[in-house]
Motif scaffolding. Structure first.
Motif, PDB file in Angstrom:
ATOM      1  N   ILE A  23       1.731   6.945  -6.420  1.00 14.19           N
ATOM      2  CA  ILE A  23       0.610   7.382  -6.983  1.00 14.19           C
ATOM      3  C   ILE A  23       1.030   8.693  -6.595  1.00 14.19           C
ATOM      4  CG2 ILE A  23      -2.373   8.214  -6.813  1.00 14.19           C
ATOM      5  CD1 ILE A  23      -2.156   4.978  -5.370  1.00 14.19           C
ATOM      6  N   ASN A  24       1.418   9.515  -5.496  1.00  9.34           N
ATOM      7  CA  ASN A  24       1.422  10.530  -5.319  1.00  9.34           C
ATOM      8  C   ASN A  24       2.584  10.750  -4.565  1.00  9.34           C
ATOM      9  OD1 ASN A  24       1.147  13.484  -4.720  1.00  9.34           O
ATOM     10  ND2 ASN A  24      -0.938  13.413  -4.630  1.00  9.34           N
ATOM     11  N   MET A  29       0.838  -1.260   0.239  1.00 10.34           N
ATOM     12  CA  MET A  29      -0.060  -0.150   0.300  1.00 10.34           C
ATOM     13  C   MET A  29       0.844   0.963  -0.567  1.00 10.34           C
ATOM     14  SD  MET A  29      -2.790   1.005   2.612  1.00 10.34           S
ATOM     15  CE  MET A  29      -1.985   2.451   3.860  1.00 10.34           C
ATOM     16  N   ARG A  71      -6.411  17.599  -3.966  1.00  6.57           N
ATOM     17  CA  ARG A  71      -5.831  16.748  -4.969  1.00  6.57           C
ATOM     18  C   ARG A  71      -3.844  16.116  -5.251  1.00  6.57           C
ATOM     19  NH1 ARG A  71      -4.945  17.718 -10.217  1.00  6.57           N
ATOM     20  NH2 ARG A  71      -5.096  19.395 -10.359  1.00  6.57           N
ATOM     21  N   THR A  72      -3.047  17.331  -5.068  1.00  4.53           N
ATOM     22  CA  THR A  72      -2.083  17.155  -5.168  1.00  4.53           C
ATOM     23  C   THR A  72      -1.046  17.233  -4.165  1.00  4.53           C
ATOM     24  OG1 THR A  72      -1.439  19.519  -5.392  1.00  4.53           O
ATOM     25  CG2 THR A  72      -1.869  18.695  -7.279  1.00  4.53           C
ATOM     26  N   GLU A  73      -1.532  17.493  -2.741  1.00  3.09           N
ATOM     27  CA  GLU A  73      -0.603  17.150  -1.972  1.00  3.09           C
ATOM     28  C   GLU A  73      -1.487  16.191  -0.260  1.00  3.09           C
ATOM     29  OE1 GLU A  73       0.438  21.598  -0.554  1.00  3.09           O
ATOM     30  OE2 GLU A  73       1.924  20.977  -2.283  1.00  3.09           O
ATOM     31  N   GLY A  74      -2.670  16.288  -0.676  1.00  5.41           N
ATOM     32  CA  GLY A  74      -3.399  15.503   0.553  1.00  5.41           C
ATOM     33  C   GLY A  74      -4.193  14.059  -0.217  1.00  5.41           C
ATOM     34  N   LEU A  75      -4.704  13.363  -0.861  1.00  7.39           N
ATOM     35  CA  LEU A  75      -5.191  12.201  -1.232  1.00  7.39           C
ATOM     36  C   LEU A  75      -4.898  11.267  -2.606  1.00  7.39           C
ATOM     37  CD1 LEU A  75      -9.161  12.997  -1.113  1.00  7.39           C
ATOM     38  CD2 LEU A  75      -7.803  11.517   0.964  1.00  7.39           C
ATOM     39  N   ILE A  76      -4.409  10.286  -2.264  1.00  9.70           N
ATOM     40  CA  ILE A  76      -4.232   9.593  -2.911  1.00  9.70           C
ATOM     41  C   ILE A  76      -4.916   9.349  -3.927  1.00  9.70           C
ATOM     42  CG2 ILE A  76      -2.280   7.294  -3.273  1.00  9.70           C
ATOM     43  CD1 ILE A  76      -0.887   9.784  -1.793  1.00  9.70           C
ATOM     44  N   LEU A 102       3.507  13.519   2.809  1.00  3.50           N
ATOM     45  CA  LEU A 102       2.830  15.026   3.943  1.00  3.50           C
ATOM     46  C   LEU A 102       2.045  13.746   4.813  1.00  3.50           C
ATOM     47  CD1 LEU A 102       0.849  18.128   2.081  1.00  3.50           C
ATOM     48  CD2 LEU A 102       3.644  17.617   3.135  1.00  3.50           C
ATOM     49  N   ALA A 103       1.848  13.017   4.332  1.00  2.00           N
ATOM     50  CA  ALA A 103       1.437  11.628   5.097  1.00  2.00           C
ATOM     51  C   ALA A 103       2.324  10.654   6.289  1.00  2.00           C
ATOM     52  CB  ALA A 103       0.491  10.696   4.529  1.00  2.00           C
ATOM     53  N   ARG A 105     -10.674   9.501  -5.713  1.00  2.00           N
ATOM     54  CA  ARG A 105     -10.929  10.160  -6.530  1.00  2.00           C
ATOM     55  C   ARG A 105     -12.229  10.495  -6.827  1.00  2.00           C
ATOM     56  NH1 ARG A 105     -10.787   7.645 -11.061  1.00  2.00           N
ATOM     57  NH2 ARG A 105      -9.314   5.996 -11.052  1.00  2.00           N
ATOM     58  N   GLU A 113       4.303  13.934  -3.066  1.00  2.00           N
ATOM     59  CA  GLU A 113       3.577  15.292  -2.130  1.00  2.00           C
ATOM     60  C   GLU A 113       3.139  14.943  -1.159  1.00  2.00           C
ATOM     61  OE1 GLU A 113       6.071  17.418  -1.446  1.00  2.00           O
ATOM     62  OE2 GLU A 113       5.309  18.393  -0.549  1.00  2.00           O
ATOM     63  N   ALA A 114       1.443  13.892  -1.350  1.00  4.68           N
ATOM     64  CA  ALA A 114       0.663  13.990  -0.541  1.00  4.68           C
ATOM     65  C   ALA A 114       0.996  12.585   0.540  1.00  4.68           C
ATOM     66  CB  ALA A 114      -0.385  13.451  -1.375  1.00  4.68           C
ATOM     67  N   ALA A 146      -6.120   4.883   6.334  1.00  5.36           N
ATOM     68  CA  ALA A 146      -4.795   4.260   7.341  1.00  5.36           C
ATOM     69  C   ALA A 146      -4.131   4.878   6.669  1.00  5.36           C
ATOM     70  CB  ALA A 146      -5.715   2.848   6.865  1.00  5.36           C
ATOM     71  N   LEU A 147      -3.714   6.019   5.786  1.00  3.23           N
ATOM     72  CA  LEU A 147      -2.356   5.731   5.195  1.00  3.23           C
ATOM     73  C   LEU A 147      -1.442   6.571   6.530  1.00  3.23           C
ATOM     74  CD1 LEU A 147      -0.388   5.837   2.891  1.00  3.23           C
ATOM     75  CD2 LEU A 147      -1.517   7.700   1.970  1.00  3.23           C
ATOM     76  N   ALA A 148      -1.750   7.364   7.457  1.00  3.08           N
ATOM     77  CA  ALA A 148      -0.842   7.691   7.570  1.00  3.08           C
ATOM     78  C   ALA A 148      -0.866   7.403   8.863  1.00  3.08           C
ATOM     79  CB  ALA A 148      -1.430   9.876   7.825  1.00  3.08           C
ATOM     80  N   ASP A 173      -6.178   7.328  -6.492  1.00  2.00           N
ATOM     81  CA  ASP A 173      -6.191   6.459  -6.501  1.00  2.00           C
ATOM     82  C   ASP A 173      -6.271   5.258  -5.639  1.00  2.00           C
ATOM     83  OD1 ASP A 173      -6.813   6.454  -9.646  1.00  2.00           O
ATOM     84  OD2 ASP A 173      -4.546   6.534  -9.746  1.00  2.00           O
ATOM     85  N   LEU A 174      -5.868   5.112  -4.007  1.00  2.00           N
ATOM     86  CA  LEU A 174      -6.393   4.478  -3.147  1.00  2.00           C
ATOM     87  C   LEU A 174      -7.832   4.663  -2.915  1.00  2.00           C
ATOM     88  CD1 LEU A 174      -2.932   4.350  -1.242  1.00  2.00           C
ATOM     89  CD2 LEU A 174      -3.924   2.825  -3.257  1.00  2.00           C
ATOM     90  N   LYS A 185      -0.916   1.642  -8.686  1.00  2.00           N
ATOM     91  CA  LYS A 185      -1.521   0.650  -8.506  1.00  2.00           C
ATOM     92  C   LYS A 185      -0.370  -0.821  -9.340  1.00  2.00           C
ATOM     93  CE  LYS A 185      -5.474   0.629  -6.390  1.00  2.00           C
ATOM     94  NZ  LYS A 185      -5.200   0.408  -5.177  1.00  2.00           N
ATOM     95  N   ARG A 217      -7.947  11.345   8.188  1.00  2.00           N
ATOM     96  CA  ARG A 217      -6.927  10.326   8.065  1.00  2.00           C
ATOM     97  C   ARG A 217      -5.961  11.265   9.503  1.00  2.00           C
ATOM     98  NH1 ARG A 217      -2.770  11.848   3.163  1.00  2.00           N
ATOM     99  NH2 ARG A 217      -4.183  10.576   2.128  1.00  2.00           N
ATOM    100  N   GLU A 261      -8.097   3.063   2.026  1.00  2.00           N
ATOM    101  CA  GLU A 261      -6.151   2.669   2.578  1.00  2.00           C
ATOM    102  C   GLU A 261      -5.843   4.306   2.855  1.00  2.00           C
ATOM    103  OE1 GLU A 261      -4.693  -0.035  -0.501  1.00  2.00           O
ATOM    104  OE2 GLU A 261      -6.749   1.391  -1.539  1.00  2.00           O
TER     105      GLU A 261
END
Lengths: 359, 512
Positions: A203-204, A196, B351-356, A210-211, B407, A206-207, B366-368, B358-359, A272, B421, B363
C-alpha cells in the motif's frame, strides 16, 4: 446488503453463475460417479487440474500484493519439471521412493533459488518487477532445455506419477496438495505478521520504511514463495504428462495466474490481498477452461470464447458497473411513477459518492 | 483593506448554493446549507474538520453531487457530473494536498488535459511559453520544462495555483493553500489573490490560520456539524466569536507547561548531535535534547526543519557529523536503527509517509511495533486488539473503532493514530514534524496538550512547526533554524510570537 458488500461476493457469484450455466446446458457437467472407491467426473477433474494454476496464482497473489508481478512462473515450472525428471531418468532406480523424493526436493530448491534471484533483482537492485522477472521468463526455458539436453525427457516412475494421477481418500492427490499448500500459505500469512507487513509495503512502501518495516525482506520472501510454488506446480505438471516439455510446460500460465488473482478481487495496484479470492479465481478459470471443452468450442475459436467470458466476468465484478446498474434501476423506478423520488432517495448516487470518497 | 462594506447587492451573487444536502449512507455530511459568493470577494469557509467544508467544496467543484439542493453559478443552475464540468463553468480548485504529477514538467502540469495543440499534436513550445507567462504573472521564476517533482512542496503548490488561474476562472477555490508556504511565499500568494480579486474573481479561501483569514477575507461563512451557522462580514465578527461559532463551545485554554528546563544547553542530553550535515538542507547543525523536554524547532521553509528531523531519525543519512544517544555514538542508518535506539519520527506528510491508508486503525497502530519484532514474531490477535484499544482510549481516537480503515478518519484522528504507532514503541525521543498541520482547532489543542503530557512523563519531544505561536506554546526551549544551521536556542518563556518571528526571519534585528 452486507452480503453484497463482502469482498468475495462477486468472485463467488461469477463462479456459481458459470457452474449454473454449464449445468443448465448439460446436466452431465456436474455428474460425479464412484469407481473403485474413488470419485470421478467433471467437478473432480476441475479440482485436480486446478493444482498447477492454484499454486502459481497463490505465489502471484503475494507478489502482486507487494506491487510486483512475477512473469517467470511458467519458465520456473519448466525448469523444475526438467530438473526432477532428469534426476529420475538418470537414476538407476526411477521407480523408487528415494529417487523421487530427491528429485522433488532438488527441483523445489532450484525453483526457490530462481525465486530468490527475482526477489534480489527487485528488492535489492530495485529493478522494475516486470523487467526483472521477464529476464527469467525468457531465459528459464532455455535453462530447462539445457538440463534436458534439448529433448523432451520422459520417464516411468509410479511414485512420481502418483502426485498428479493418484487418489488418496475419494479425491485426487493433486487436490490435496493444493488444499494443503493453500492452508499453509494462509496460515503463514495470517498467523505470522507477514500478511500485514506485505500489505503495508504494497500500500505504501515509503511509510512502511519509515515505520521500520524491512521491505526488502518482505519483497524478497514474496518472490521466493512464488518461485517455490511454481516449482511445485512444475512437478505436478510434469507428473501429469510424465514428460519434461520445456517449451510447453506452464506456457502462458503467468497470464492465467494474474487473471485468477484479479478475478479473486486482489488489486494489481498492490496492497490488500485475498487468498480465498485467488482460490475462487483459479476455480473460475479452470471451470471456464472445462466449459470450453464441454461446449465443444473448436480449438481455433476457444481463445475468443475464453476472452468473451472473461470480459463478462470482469464487468460483473466492476464496482463502476454496479454503480451504473443501481443508477439505471433507480431511474427505471422513478420514470413510471411520474418524477416521484425513488424508494431509497439518492441510494445510487450516494453509493457512487462513497466510491469517489474511497477513490 | 478593500472590503465590501454594508449589504451586498443580492442580485449580483456569482455562486448561490441553496439547501445543499449530502448523505453518505446514514451519515449526513451536509444538511440544507445555503452558501453564496460574490464577484471580486475573498470568502472564507470556516469550521472544524467534519463540519462539512470539504463536502461543500466538492459540491461546488463537481467532485460530488448533491443529494438535495441547487447550485447556481453565474445565474445558471448547474449539475456537475465531474470536476471538468465545474472547470468549464469557471470553477477551479487547488486542493490541500498537491495532486499534480511529479514526473511531468511544470508546463505540462499547468496545461494538463488542455494542452495547446498544433496539427493535432501537443505544441510543447507554445505550452512552455504560455506556462512561463502564467508563472510570471505569479512572480515565479521557474523553468517550465523542469520536472515538477524536482521542486519543493511550496513551489508545487504555487504551480497548482498557476494551473487553476490559467483557466478562464470565475471562482477559485483555495483549500489550505498556505499550509506549506513560508512567509514570503504567503505574501506572494496574497498579492496574487488580491490581483485576482481586482479582476472580479470570487475566491473561496479555506485556511486554519485565523490571521490569514482575517487579513484576506471579506466575508466568512461558518459551518458546524454539516449545518450552516451563519455568514458574516469579517469586519463585524470578533475572532473569539468566530472560534466559538466554529466549536459551538468555549475553547478550553491549555495551561502553560511548567518550564523546567533552563535555557542553556542541557548538561546531560539524551540525544546530542554535532555538526550534522546533509546537502542540500542542513549544514553543521548542533542539537541537544534533554530528557522530558519539548524542543520546539522554528525556521522558515527551506531552513532545514524537515531535513534535520529526517537526519535525526535515520530516515536520511547524515553526510557528516555525529549523533550521540546518552553519550554513546549512535549509527542511525535507517529508520529501523533509530527505532531500536528509541528515536522515532512522524513525518509532515501523513498520507504519503505516515499512515497506511488501506489498513485499519489497529494495524496502523501495531505496525511499527510489529516491524520491530519481525514478521515471524507476530503480536497475537488478542494483544494487538488490546494495544489498539488502549491507545484509542488514551489518545481519544474517534471513532473508537479499531477495524476502521485509517484513511476514513479525520486529519486530527489520523495524527493521533500516527502518535499511537510511535508511542507503542516506548520511545525515548519522538520527533514530530508538523503534527498539527491541516487539522482542526480542537484536535490541534488536544495534540499540543498530549505533547505536554508526554514530556511530563519523561519523553523527549522535538516539535517542529511553521506556526510560531504553537512552537512557543508547546516548547520548553526553541531551536531556531536558519539556512540549515541551528542559529540559536532560546528559552520559550522569554519570547512572544513577534520576537520569535524576528529571530526566525531576520537575525540581525535587535531583539524586542
Amino acid at each position: 446488503m452486507t452480503l453484497l458488500k463482502h469482498r468475495l461476493f462477486w468472485p463467488v457469484a461469477a463462479l456459481v453463475t458459470l457452474v449454473v450455466v454449464n449445468v443448465i446446458a448439460n446436466p452431465n457437467f456436474a455428474k460425479v460417479t464412484m469407481r473403485d472407491g474413488d470419485l470421478y467426473g467433471n467437478p473432480v477433474t476441475i479440482l485436480r487440474e486446478s493444482a498447477p494454476l492454484m499454486l502459481v496464482a497463490l505465489g502471484m497473489t503475494l507478489v502482486i500484493a507487494t506491487r510486483g508481478i512475477d512473469l517467470s512462473v511458467g519458465a520456473v515450472m519448466a525448469v523444475s519439471g526438467a530438473v526432477s525428471l532428469t534426476i529420475i531418468a538418470d537414476s538407476p532406480d526411477p521407480g523408487s521412493l528415494g529417487t523421487v523424493t530427491v528429485a522433488i526436493v532438488v527441483a523445489v530448491l532450484v525453483a526457490l533459488v530462481l525465486g530468490a534471484w527475482n526477489g534480489f533483482l527487485v528488492s535489492v537492485l530495485g529493478i522494475q518487477p516486470i523487467i526483472a522477472t521477464l529476464v527469467l521468463m525468457l531465459a528459464g526455458r532455455g535453462v530447462a532445455l539445457l538440463i534436458t539436453g534439448g529433448a523432451i525427457t520422459t520417464v516411468t516412475s509410479a511414485p512420481y506419477k502418483f502426485l498428479s494421477n493418484g487418489y488418496l481418500i475419494l479425491l485426487p492427490v493433486a487436490f490435496f496438495i493444493w488444499v494443503a499448500v493453500v492452508a499453509i500459505v494462509a496460515l503463514v500469512e495470517r498467523r505470522t505478521a507477514l500478511g500485514m507487513l506485505t500489505e503495508s509495503v504494497g500500500i505504501n512502501p515509503e511509510a512502511s520504511r519509515l515505520a521500520g518495516v524491512r521491505s526488502r525482506g518482505i519483497i524478497l520472501s514474496a518472490y521466493m514463495v512464488s518461485g517455490l510454488l511454481a516449482g511445485v506446480a512444475g512437478i505436478i505438471n510434469a507428473s501429469n504428462t510424465m514428460a519434461a516439455d520445456s517449451n510447453n510446460a506452464g506456457y502462458l500460465i503467468e497470464l492465467y495466474a494474474i487473471l485468477a488473482v484479479v478475478l479473486g478481487g486482489t488489486s494489481l495496484m498492490g496492497g490488500k490481498f485475498s487468498i480465498a479470492g485467488t482460490v475462487i479465481g483459479v476455480l473460475t478459470v479452470t471451470t471456464l477452461d472445462k466449459t470450453i471443452q464441454f461446449f465443444g468450442v473448436p480449438p481455433a475459436q476457444s481463445p475468443v470464447f475464453f476472452a468473451v467470458v472473461v470480459v463478462i466476468v470482469v464487468l460483473v465484478q466492476s464496482p463502476r458497473v454496479h454503480a451504473w446498474g443501481r443508477a439505471a434501476s433507480a431511474r427505471m423506478r422513478r420514470t413510471p411513477s411520474g418524477g416521484e423520488p425513488p424508494t431509497g432517495p439518492g441510494a445510487a448516487s450516494a453509493a457512487k459518492k462513497r466510491e469517489e470518497v474511497a477513490a | 483593506m478593500p472590503c465590501q462594506d454594508g449589504p451586498v447587492d443580492e442580485a449580483s451573487a456569482l455562486v448561490e448554493i441553496a439547501g445543499a444536502t449530502v448523505r453518505f449512507g446514514s451519515f449526513t455530511a451536509l444538511d440544507g446549507v445555503d452558501f453564496r459568493m460574490f464577484p471580486g470577494e475573498v470568502h472564507s469557509l470556516m469550521g472544524e474538520n467534519g463540519a462539512g467544508k470539504s463536502t461543500l467544496i466538492k459540491a461546488l467543484t463537481g467532485a460530488l453531487r448533491l443529494d438535495e439542493g441547487t447550485v447556481v453559478i453565474d445565474g445558471a443552475a448547474r449539475h456537475f457530473s465531474g470536476p471538468r464540468d465545474a472547470q468549464e463553468a469557471g470553477v477551479s480548485t487547488v486542493y490541500q494536498e498537491v495532486d499534480l504529477l511529479e514526473n511531468l514538467s511544470v508546463a505540462e502540469n499547468i496545461f494538463l488535459g488542455r494542452e495547446p495543440r498544433r496539427f493535432g499534436v501537443i505544441d510543447h513550445r507554445a505550452m512552455r511559453r504560455d506556462a512561463a507567462a502564467v508563472l510570471e504573472g505569479l512572480g515565479l521564476s521557474l523553468d517550465p520544462a523542469s520536472p515538477l517533482g524536482r521542486h519543493p512542496l511550496a513551489v508545487q503548490q504555487l504551480v497548482a495555483i498557476a494551473r487553476a488561474i490559467s483557466t478562464d476562472v470565475k471562482v477559485l477555490v483555495l483549500d489550505e493553500p498556505t499550509s506549506s508556504l513560508d512567509l514570503d511565499e504567503v505574501a506572494e500568494l496574497f498579492r496574487v489573490i488580491r490581483d485576482l480579486k481586482e479582476r472580479g474573481v470570487a475566491i473561496l479561501f479555506v485556511s486554519h490560520f485565523l490571521d490569514q483569514v482575517y487579513e484576506m477575507s471579506d466575508r466568512i461563512t461558518v459551518l458546524r456539524d454539516g449545518s450552516l451557522v451563519g455568514e458574516y462580514l469579517t469586519t463585524e465578527l470578533l475572532r473569539i466569536d468566530l472560534v466559538k461559532k466554529m466549536l459551538g463551545r468555549d475553547v478550553a485554554e491549555i495551561a502553560p507547561r511548567e518550564h523546567v528546563v533552563e535555557p542553556e544547553m542541557p548538561a546531560d542530553p539524551i540525544l546530542s548531535a554535532r555538526g550534522l550535515t546533509r546537502a542540500p538542507g542542513i549544514t553543521n547543525a548542533d542539537v541537544d535534547i534533554a530528557e522530558g523536554e519539548v524542543l520546539g524547532v522554528a525556521g522558515l521553509l527551506g531552513s532545514g526543519r524537515t531535513e534535520l528531523a529526517r537526519v535525526l531519525t535515520g530516515v536520511d543519512r547524515a553526510h557528516s557529523g555525529i549523533i550521540r544517544i546518552e553519550g554513546k555514538p549512535a549509527r542511525l542508518d535507517s529508520p529501523r536503527h533509530a527505532v531500536n535506539l528509541g528515536v522515532v519520527y512522524s513525518s509532515e506528510n501523513r498520507r504519503t509517509e505516515g499512515l497506511i491508508g488501506d489498513l485499519s486503525v489497529e494495524e496502523n497502530i501495531a505496525l511499527a511495533l510489529q516491524a520491530q519484532q519481525g514478521a515471524l514474531h507476530p503480536i497475537s490477535g488478542a494483544r494487538r486488539r488490546e494495544l489498539a484499544l488502549s491507545w484509542i482510549e488514551a489518545l481519544g481516537i474517534k471513532p473508537a473503532d479499531p477495524d476502521r480503515l485509517v484513511r476514513t478518519l479525520s486529519g486530527g484522528n489520523q495524527q493521533k493514530v500516527m502518535l499511537a504507532r510511535l508511542l507503542a514503541l516506548s520511545p525515548r525521543v519522538i520527533v514530530l514534524d508538523e503534527p498539527t498541520r491541516g487539522i482542526d482547532v480542537g484536535a490541534k489543542v488536544e495534540i499540543q496538550r498530549l505533547v505536554g503530557e508526554l514530556a511530563d512523563n519523561g519523553l523527549s519531544v522535538v516539535f517542529i512547526s511553521a506556526e510560531l505561536e504553537e512552537v512557543l506554546r508547546v516548547g520548553d526551549r526553541v531551536a531556531i533554524l536558519r539556512e540549515g544551521e541551528v542559529a540559536e536556542t532560546v528559552n520559550a518563556a522569554s519570547l512572544n510570537p513577534d520576537t520569535l518571528m524576528a529571530l526566525v526571519a531576520q537575525p540581525d534585528l535587535p531583539e524586542a
